[in-house]
Design a protein around this motif. Structure first.
Motif, short mmCIF file in Angstrom:
data_model
loop_
_atom_site.label_atom_id
_atom_site.label_comp_id
_atom_site.label_asym_id
_atom_site.label_seq_id
_atom_site.Cartn_x
_atom_site.Cartn_y
_atom_site.Cartn_z
N ILE A 97 0.83 -1.21 0.00
CA ILE A 97 0.00 0.00 0.00
C ILE A 97 0.87 1.26 0.00
O ILE A 97 0.69 2.16 -0.82
N LEU A 98 1.81 1.32 0.91
CA LEU A 98 2.63 2.52 1.01
C LEU A 98 3.45 2.75 -0.26
O LEU A 98 3.58 3.89 -0.72
N GLU A 99 3.97 1.68 -0.83
CA GLU A 99 4.73 1.82 -2.08
C GLU A 99 3.83 2.25 -3.23
O GLU A 99 4.24 3.01 -4.12
N ALA A 100 2.57 1.78 -3.23
CA ALA A 100 1.63 2.16 -4.29
C ALA A 100 1.38 3.66 -4.29
O ALA A 100 1.31 4.30 -5.34
N TYR A 101 1.24 4.23 -3.09
CA TYR A 101 1.08 5.69 -3.00
C TYR A 101 2.35 6.40 -3.44
O TYR A 101 2.31 7.35 -4.22
N ARG A 102 3.46 5.94 -2.91
CA ARG A 102 4.73 6.62 -3.16
C ARG A 102 5.14 6.54 -4.63
O ARG A 102 5.72 7.48 -5.18
N ASN A 103 4.80 5.43 -5.28
CA ASN A 103 5.21 5.22 -6.67
C ASN A 103 4.16 5.67 -7.68
O ASN A 103 4.39 5.58 -8.89
N ARG A 110 -0.99 10.32 -6.22
CA ARG A 110 0.47 10.35 -6.17
C ARG A 110 0.93 10.99 -4.87
O ARG A 110 0.18 11.72 -4.21
N VAL A 111 2.17 10.71 -4.51
CA VAL A 111 2.82 11.42 -3.42
C VAL A 111 3.84 12.37 -4.04
O VAL A 111 4.73 11.96 -4.77
N ASP A 112 3.67 13.65 -3.77
CA ASP A 112 4.53 14.67 -4.35
C ASP A 112 5.86 14.80 -3.58
O ASP A 112 6.04 14.19 -2.53
N ASP A 113 6.73 15.64 -4.10
CA ASP A 113 8.03 15.86 -3.45
C ASP A 113 7.88 16.42 -2.05
O ASP A 113 8.77 16.27 -1.21
N ASN A 114 6.74 17.06 -1.78
CA ASN A 114 6.50 17.60 -0.43
C ASN A 114 5.98 16.53 0.54
O ASN A 114 5.64 16.84 1.68
N ALA A 115 5.88 15.28 0.07
CA ALA A 115 5.47 14.11 0.86
C ALA A 115 3.97 14.02 1.09
O ALA A 115 3.50 13.11 1.78
N TRP A 175 11.59 4.62 5.10
CA TRP A 175 10.44 5.44 5.45
C TRP A 175 10.65 6.39 6.64
O TRP A 175 9.81 7.25 6.89
N GLU A 176 11.76 6.27 7.36
CA GLU A 176 11.87 6.99 8.63
C GLU A 176 11.89 8.51 8.48
O GLU A 176 11.51 9.22 9.42
N ASP A 177 12.30 9.02 7.34
CA ASP A 177 12.33 10.47 7.14
C ASP A 177 10.97 11.04 6.72
O ASP A 177 10.77 12.27 6.75
N MET A 178 10.05 10.17 6.35
CA MET A 178 8.80 10.63 5.75
C MET A 178 7.87 11.36 6.73
O MET A 178 7.31 12.41 6.37
#
Length: 357
Positions: A97-103, A110-115, A175-178
């Motif tokens: 799930i998390l990769e689907a959003y991020r990718n 989509r997940v933008d550069d601003n997270a 993922w720790e910086d997200m």
């Protein structure tokens, strides 16, 4: 595409992914039925595709259904034997799930550069405010939506907690910086400093500052981004504009688009569905946010909220609670006479009261 099932000559909706996860903790866990909760979670996980859950029929058009999955797991964790067991059982769908959003697996999410999560669709409304009429979505809310990004932050934080318990160093490193990035962007984009509440969504034109209940979800989740002062401001705004004895209005009555009555033909009803109509399921988040801030001092108001439904279970849907109510007093019951997430919310409120007592 969307699919309905004909029952006795009437079209009925099929299974909804979003509604399933929102209703599930109340319908099952508030009655200590962990077995059914697990069975439903596992059924939904088996129907995942590319990190997304089906919403209605075979449509994978919900931006929030996968994020409510994390919220359901958080409620299920104590019944499952703790965080390690949750990670062992569900780490694969969590990662997917998390990769689907991020990718950007879904072309409309989509997940933008601003997270932050951006969701936009030309024909569908991708959040729970999903009414569509002939000329398109009634409340499209394309862009960064407040509850979606609150749920996104909660999901990432919870996944990191689980991964740490499960000693998955690779996941933690990725993922720790997200969370910090999401929080900084969220507060920058959504906080409406002039009137001290959260914008409903943010698009290319900036903040949409219609007063809607979606912001209360940013105050009720296990992992939140607002400080206590901000939470109190949001709660007060919601209380003043949206709180009714039967739930939260979907739009402030001061907004010119507000519709206080739900009736007429389908198109007329759909135009009122999320433009002032009251939804009981939102009360769970209002009550949770208040308990988090006030503790046991909120018990009298919580009990009043629960009492407001005592007559309902013997009047409209016997032993059940309606889907929606009119925005205007006397808040007549409307929509489905028995709605799972309405019932689930009331059961969860009852359980919260028991815990604080």
């Amino acid at each position: 595409g969307d699919k309905t099932e004909a029952v006795a000559g009437y079209p009925w909706f099929g299974r909804w992914g979003r509604d399933t996860f929102i209703a599930l903790p109340g319908i099952t866990l508030a009655q200590d039925d962990a077995r059914t909760c697990r069975e439903v979670i596992d059924t939904m996980v088996a129907q995942m595709k590319d990190g997304l859950f089906p919403n209605m029929g075979d449509a994978y058009n919900s931006v929030d259904a996968p994020l409510w999955f994390f919220w359901t797991l958080q409620a299920f964790e104590p019944y499952a034997g703790g965080a390690k067991k949750i990670w062992t059982a569900y780490k694969e769908p969590i990662k997917a799930i998390l990769e689907a959003y991020r990718n950007g697996t879904n072309p409309y999410v989509r997940v933008d550069d601003n997270a932050l999560v951006w969701a936009s669709h030309p024909r569908y409304a991708m959040t729970w405010m999903d009414a569509v009429v002939a000329d398109g979505p009634v409340t499209g809310r394309d862009g960064y939506q407040v509850e979606i990004n609150a749920l996104w932050y909660n999901a990432v934080c919870y996944a990191l907690k689980l991964a740490e318990k499960g000693r998955d160093k690779a996941f933690v490193a990725r993922w720790e910086d997200m969370p910090e990035k999401i929080k900084a962007s969220f507060l920058d984009r959504f906080w409406y400093a002039k009137e001290e509440f959260l914008a409903d969504y943010v698009d290319e034109n900036g903040q949409n500052t219609y007063i809607r209940p979606n912001q209360i979800i940013a105050c009720s989740l296990p992992y939140g981004m607002l400080n206590d002062s901000m939470k109190l401001c949001v709660i007060e705004k919601v209380r003043r504009h949206l709180l009714t004895p039967k739930g939260l209005r979907t739009l402030s009555p001061r907004n010119p688009l507000y519709k206080g009555h739900y009736g007429g033909d389908q198109a007329t009803r759909d135009r009122a569905y999320h433009q002032g109509t009251v939804w009981p399921w939102l009360l769970e988040h209002y009550v949770r946010a208040n308990f988090d801030m006030q503790g046991a001092a909120f018990l009298p108001e919580a009990k009043d909220i629960l009492r407001n439904f005592e007559e309902d279970i013997s009047v409209s849907g016997i032993a059940s609670i309606n889907e929606i109510y009119d925005g205007d007093p006397p808040h007549h019951p409307r929509g489905a006479v028995s709605q799972a997430w309405s019932v689930g919310a009331v059961l969860r409120i009852e359980r919260m009261i028991e815990e604080f007592e």
